[in-house]
Structures are given as C-alpha cells and as structure tokens.
Enzyme design. Sequence first.
Site, PDB file in Angstrom:
ATOM      1  NE  ARG A 125       4.482  60.988  38.027  1.00  0.00           N
ATOM      2  CZ  ARG A 125       5.176  60.004  37.501  1.00  0.00           C
ATOM      3  NH1 ARG A 125       5.816  59.147  38.258  1.00  0.00           N
ATOM      4  NH2 ARG A 125       5.226  59.832  36.201  1.00  0.00           N
ATOM      5  CG  ASN A 162       1.325  59.260  38.749  1.00  0.00           C
ATOM      6  OD1 ASN A 162       1.170  60.445  39.009  1.00  0.00           O
ATOM      7  ND2 ASN A 162       1.721  58.845  37.564  1.00  0.00           N
TER       8      ASN A 162
END
Length: 98
Positions: free
Chosen positions: A25, A44
């Site tokens: 990320r 996520n």
Amino acid sequence: MTTSGNTIRTCKVIVHGMVTGVGFRYSAMREARRIGGLYGYVRNRDSQTVECVVQGPESRVEEFIDWLRRGPVMARIDSCHVSEITEPGALSEFTIAF
C-alpha cells in the site's frame, strides 16, 4: 470526461498474491504520487488481495496499472483484475484507506 485533451479514466484494480505485509500500500501510494495527477486509494481487502481505485489521465492510469502488475520488490503478484468505473465522481488525493 476530458481535461486538456486527456481522457480521464477511473479503474478499480484487485491485485492477488503476496501483497499484504510487504509494504504494498505504501509503495503504491508513493508510485501514484511519483506519476502525478492520480487520485483514489489503495487498501487491503484480505490476506491475499489489495484493492485500488485510481482516477486520472488515461496514460497515467495505464502507467500505474503497469506498476501494480509488478508491485514492490517484496510482493508476488499472481494476477490483477482491472474494471472500469463509469460513474465515479471526483476523487481526492491518492491515499491509503483503512
């Protein structure tokens, strides 16, 4: 939608593989900001997938999706599923969603 002759594209990308716990990320956010002109988020979904919504000029969105297909060095990408979002509305800066 067009801006200065560039088609604005919005996509949702689901990335499958070893993508959690490897800095995916944060790396995606840095890459989106490096490319510039991109808006959206990365988050996520579960232990094997990451979801990304990205909006911007078509060529920059394609560059970012190409990066998602490779990911950061510690990740292992098994597949990426890209779908167009036709009525996205305006998104803000590219961020990490929780």
